[in-house]
Design a protein around this motif. Sequence first.
Motif, PDB file in Angstrom:
ATOM      1  N   GLY A 151      29.473  36.564  91.219  1.00 50.62           N
ATOM      2  CA  GLY A 151      28.391  37.400  90.870  1.00 50.62           C
ATOM      3  C   GLY A 151      28.543  37.770  89.203  1.00 50.62           C
ATOM      4  O   GLY A 151      29.141  36.868  88.536  1.00 50.62           O
ATOM      5  N   ILE A 152      27.944  38.912  88.886  1.00 51.58           N
ATOM      6  CA  ILE A 152      27.942  39.252  87.505  1.00 51.58           C
ATOM      7  C   ILE A 152      28.365  40.670  87.357  1.00 51.58           C
ATOM      8  O   ILE A 152      28.287  41.411  88.190  1.00 51.58           O
ATOM      9  CB  ILE A 152      26.669  38.912  86.742  1.00 51.58           C
ATOM     10  N   ARG A 153      28.994  40.934  86.169  1.00 53.55           N
ATOM     11  CA  ARG A 153      29.447  42.440  85.966  1.00 53.55           C
ATOM     12  C   ARG A 153      28.130  43.241  85.098  1.00 53.55           C
ATOM     13  O   ARG A 153      28.270  44.444  85.444  1.00 53.55           O
ATOM     14  CB  ARG A 153      30.684  42.376  84.912  1.00 53.55           C
ATOM     15  N   GLN A 154      27.771  42.524  84.037  1.00 54.09           N
ATOM     16  CA  GLN A 154      26.751  43.335  83.291  1.00 54.09           C
ATOM     17  C   GLN A 154      25.771  42.405  82.864  1.00 54.09           C
ATOM     18  O   GLN A 154      25.942  41.272  82.728  1.00 54.09           O
ATOM     19  CB  GLN A 154      27.219  44.370  82.171  1.00 54.09           C
ATOM     20  N   ILE A 155      24.540  42.909  82.482  1.00 55.76           N
ATOM     21  CA  ILE A 155      23.329  42.344  81.865  1.00 55.76           C
ATOM     22  C   ILE A 155      23.259  42.936  80.605  1.00 55.76           C
ATOM     23  O   ILE A 155      22.974  43.645  80.362  1.00 55.76           O
ATOM     24  CB  ILE A 155      22.154  42.273  82.602  1.00 55.76           C
ATOM     25  N   ALA A 156      23.342  41.929  79.478  1.00 59.17           N
ATOM     26  CA  ALA A 156      22.942  41.955  78.004  1.00 59.17           C
ATOM     27  C   ALA A 156      21.793  41.390  77.766  1.00 59.17           C
ATOM     28  O   ALA A 156      21.455  40.499  77.769  1.00 59.17           O
ATOM     29  CB  ALA A 156      24.067  41.653  76.968  1.00 59.17           C
ATOM     30  N   VAL A 157      20.721  42.581  77.388  1.00 58.28           N
ATOM     31  CA  VAL A 157      19.395  42.271  76.540  1.00 58.28           C
ATOM     32  C   VAL A 157      19.302  42.273  75.121  1.00 58.28           C
ATOM     33  O   VAL A 157      19.661  43.427  74.878  1.00 58.28           O
ATOM     34  CB  VAL A 157      18.389  43.088  77.184  1.00 58.28           C
ATOM     35  N   ILE A 158      19.115  41.294  74.454  1.00 62.68           N
ATOM     36  CA  ILE A 158      19.468  41.201  73.025  1.00 62.68           C
ATOM     37  C   ILE A 158      18.149  41.029  72.259  1.00 62.68           C
ATOM     38  O   ILE A 158      17.656  40.209  72.542  1.00 62.68           O
ATOM     39  CB  ILE A 158      20.202  39.909  72.668  1.00 62.68           C
ATOM     40  N   LEU A 159      17.842  41.790  71.289  1.00 63.26           N
ATOM     41  CA  LEU A 159      16.876  41.680  70.378  1.00 63.26           C
ATOM     42  C   LEU A 159      17.294  40.670  69.093  1.00 63.26           C
ATOM     43  O   LEU A 159      18.230  41.160  68.705  1.00 63.26           O
ATOM     44  CB  LEU A 159      16.065  43.011  70.066  1.00 63.26           C
ATOM     45  N   LYS A 160      16.580  39.864  68.832  1.00 62.65           N
ATOM     46  CA  LYS A 160      16.809  38.794  67.784  1.00 62.65           C
ATOM     47  C   LYS A 160      15.600  38.797  66.986  1.00 62.65           C
ATOM     48  O   LYS A 160      14.467  38.927  67.166  1.00 62.65           O
ATOM     49  CB  LYS A 160      17.202  37.650  68.252  1.00 62.65           C
ATOM     50  N   ASP A 161      15.731  38.179  65.576  1.00 59.89           N
ATOM     51  CA  ASP A 161      14.869  37.561  64.596  1.00 59.89           C
ATOM     52  C   ASP A 161      14.793  36.021  65.098  1.00 59.89           C
ATOM     53  O   ASP A 161      15.547  35.510  66.035  1.00 59.89           O
ATOM     54  CB  ASP A 161      15.333  37.723  63.361  1.00 59.89           C
ATOM     55  N   THR A 162      13.971  35.397  64.406  1.00 61.30           N
ATOM     56  CA  THR A 162      13.623  34.048  64.475  1.00 61.30           C
ATOM     57  C   THR A 162      14.789  33.024  63.927  1.00 61.30           C
ATOM     58  O   THR A 162      14.750  31.901  64.164  1.00 61.30           O
ATOM     59  CB  THR A 162      12.388  33.420  63.897  1.00 61.30           C
ATOM     60  N   GLU A 163      15.634  33.678  63.277  1.00 56.89           N
ATOM     61  CA  GLU A 163      16.836  32.672  62.928  1.00 56.89           C
ATOM     62  C   GLU A 163      18.191  33.160  63.611  1.00 56.89           C
ATOM     63  O   GLU A 163      19.236  32.770  63.358  1.00 56.89           O
ATOM     64  CB  GLU A 163      17.163  33.041  61.520  1.00 56.89           C
ATOM     65  N   ASN A 164      18.061  33.496  65.035  1.00 55.35           N
ATOM     66  CA  ASN A 164      19.032  33.950  65.861  1.00 55.35           C
ATOM     67  C   ASN A 164      19.966  34.698  65.499  1.00 55.35           C
ATOM     68  O   ASN A 164      20.795  35.137  65.963  1.00 55.35           O
ATOM     69  CB  ASN A 164      19.971  32.447  66.266  1.00 55.35           C
ATOM     70  N   GLY A 165      19.499  35.720  64.521  1.00 53.05           N
ATOM     71  CA  GLY A 165      20.244  36.896  64.030  1.00 53.05           C
ATOM     72  C   GLY A 165      19.947  37.973  64.832  1.00 53.05           C
ATOM     73  O   GLY A 165      18.763  38.016  65.378  1.00 53.05           O
ATOM     74  N   LYS A 166      20.738  38.964  65.032  1.00 55.34           N
ATOM     75  CA  LYS A 166      20.689  40.299  65.672  1.00 55.34           C
ATOM     76  C   LYS A 166      20.432  41.445  64.648  1.00 55.34           C
ATOM     77  O   LYS A 166      21.509  41.927  64.289  1.00 55.34           O
ATOM     78  CB  LYS A 166      21.880  40.424  66.509  1.00 55.34           C
ATOM     79  N   PRO A 167      19.189  41.810  64.416  1.00 58.49           N
ATOM     80  CA  PRO A 167      18.870  42.746  63.293  1.00 58.49           C
ATOM     81  C   PRO A 167      19.251  44.306  63.639  1.00 58.49           C
ATOM     82  O   PRO A 167      18.195  45.061  63.356  1.00 58.49           O
ATOM     83  CB  PRO A 167      17.731  42.526  63.005  1.00 58.49           C
ATOM     84  N   SER A 168      20.499  44.810  64.227  1.00 54.44           N
ATOM     85  CA  SER A 168      20.547  45.972  64.249  1.00 54.44           C
ATOM     86  C   SER A 168      21.284  46.652  62.854  1.00 54.44           C
ATOM     87  O   SER A 168      21.440  45.737  62.128  1.00 54.44           O
ATOM     88  CB  SER A 168      21.715  46.075  65.301  1.00 54.44           C
ATOM     89  N   ALA A 169      21.009  47.824  62.811  1.00 53.30           N
ATOM     90  CA  ALA A 169      21.585  48.416  61.576  1.00 53.30           C
ATOM     91  C   ALA A 169      22.964  47.927  61.196  1.00 53.30           C
ATOM     92  O   ALA A 169      23.208  47.778  60.285  1.00 53.30           O
ATOM     93  CB  ALA A 169      21.187  50.033  61.330  1.00 53.30           C
ATOM     94  N   ASP A 170      23.776  47.843  62.335  1.00 51.13           N
ATOM     95  CA  ASP A 170      25.226  47.585  61.653  1.00 51.13           C
ATOM     96  C   ASP A 170      25.322  46.374  61.361  1.00 51.13           C
ATOM     97  O   ASP A 170      26.286  45.889  60.753  1.00 51.13           O
ATOM     98  CB  ASP A 170      26.086  48.010  63.033  1.00 51.13           C
ATOM     99  N   ASN A 171      24.350  45.422  61.635  1.00 52.95           N
ATOM    100  CA  ASN A 171      24.331  43.989  61.005  1.00 52.95           C
ATOM    101  C   ASN A 171      23.584  43.825  59.866  1.00 52.95           C
ATOM    102  O   ASN A 171      23.891  43.186  58.775  1.00 52.95           O
ATOM    103  CB  ASN A 171      23.872  43.097  62.104  1.00 52.95           C
ATOM    104  N   VAL A 172      22.320  44.356  59.603  1.00 50.07           N
ATOM    105  CA  VAL A 172      21.419  43.904  58.506  1.00 50.07           C
ATOM    106  C   VAL A 172      21.121  45.362  57.584  1.00 50.07           C
ATOM    107  O   VAL A 172      20.410  45.133  56.676  1.00 50.07           O
ATOM    108  CB  VAL A 172      20.282  43.467  59.119  1.00 50.07           C
ATOM    109  N   GLY A 173      21.812  46.406  57.963  1.00 50.48           N
ATOM    110  CA  GLY A 173      21.265  47.353  57.223  1.00 50.48           C
ATOM    111  C   GLY A 173      20.074  48.212  57.837  1.00 50.48           C
ATOM    112  O   GLY A 173      19.331  47.686  58.545  1.00 50.48           O
ATOM    113  N   ALA A 174      19.777  49.717  57.597  1.00 47.70           N
ATOM    114  CA  ALA A 174      18.760  50.471  58.375  1.00 47.70           C
ATOM    115  C   ALA A 174      17.406  49.909  57.881  1.00 47.70           C
ATOM    116  O   ALA A 174      16.561  49.911  58.763  1.00 47.70           O
ATOM    117  CB  ALA A 174      19.123  51.851  57.638  1.00 47.70           C
ATOM    118  N   ASP A 175      17.082  49.511  56.472  1.00 42.62           N
ATOM    119  CA  ASP A 175      15.903  49.099  56.135  1.00 42.62           C
ATOM    120  C   ASP A 175      15.507  47.894  56.832  1.00 42.62           C
ATOM    121  O   ASP A 175      14.148  47.933  57.355  1.00 42.62           O
ATOM    122  CB  ASP A 175      15.756  48.881  54.728  1.00 42.62           C
TER     123      ASP A 175
END
Length: 306
Positions: A151-175
């Motif tokens: 089976g599985i343990r958890q499910i991760a749902v990930i918001l991304k940009d079109t360059e496969n980046g994950k634009p959370s504040a900890d990655n790209v800054g708040a702006d």
Amino acid sequence: MINLETLSLLGARQRRSGAAWRRAGVFAASAAAMSLSSSLALAEQFVVLDETWDHLPTLADSHYRVDPPESAPTNWRSPVDYTSGTAYLHLEVLTKPTDEPTKFQVCFEATPTYACTEQSPTYTTTGVVDWASPFSGFWSPDGESVDWSQGIRQIAVILKDTENGKPSADNVGADRAARFMPTRVRMVVTVVEPGSEYVPPGPADPGAGGGGAGGEGAGGAPTEPGAGGADASTSTGSTGSTGGGGSTAAGTPGAGGGEPTGQTPEPGASDDEGGCSLAPGRTSTGGAAWVSLAVAAFFARSRRRS
């Protein structure tokens, strides 16, 4: 006065009537069994995720995590091999801060590693995005594979940009993160066994839970990407906005959908074609057994009467 000939005629008529009723009973039982069999063909799926939440810029690495429901199988290979089938993903974008092109992806965190579906088509506004991702096109780290029998343990749902980046504040800054989030979304992931027909999800349950600020998805290690979004359809419910539109293919700028020209697909890209209430596994087979017993009892009773 009733003579013997009259009694004989009445008996024959009663026997013919009884035979007609038996034939009608057999027909009704057969029709019920066929109807149940047809419904079983549509029920060979389970919903592993049906969540509504606010995807916030403070979510670490842009991951929102949830536990699988109790109704999900603990073994995805047996007695039904769902891993030879397809995951169908239904995304409802309820709010969006800007028209920044955005994508979503779902990863199953399992044993000893994880596997990710194809990414959604690109969208720029609120609306509905649907796509399908066969298990054969899932992405896992090089040299690793999931043991789906556990089976599985958890499910991760990930918001991304079109360059496969994950634009959370900890990655790209708040702006930069504020271009994508906060965004309120509903995601339904339905796993369908091979050869069965996908039944799309209905409206969201007003009483169903959903993450608010931070939700269940805050924190956690990043999950690696997989590419895709091929042969998925995108539709929007907004008026006077850009995006949405028809079918898209990975690497092709469709009507509000495909990845930008020149983007290099990530590992796991697939050109294969690709929705909490559920009929998990084969939960309706008890109904088939009931129909069989009813037919057997009907015949036994008919024989006793004759």
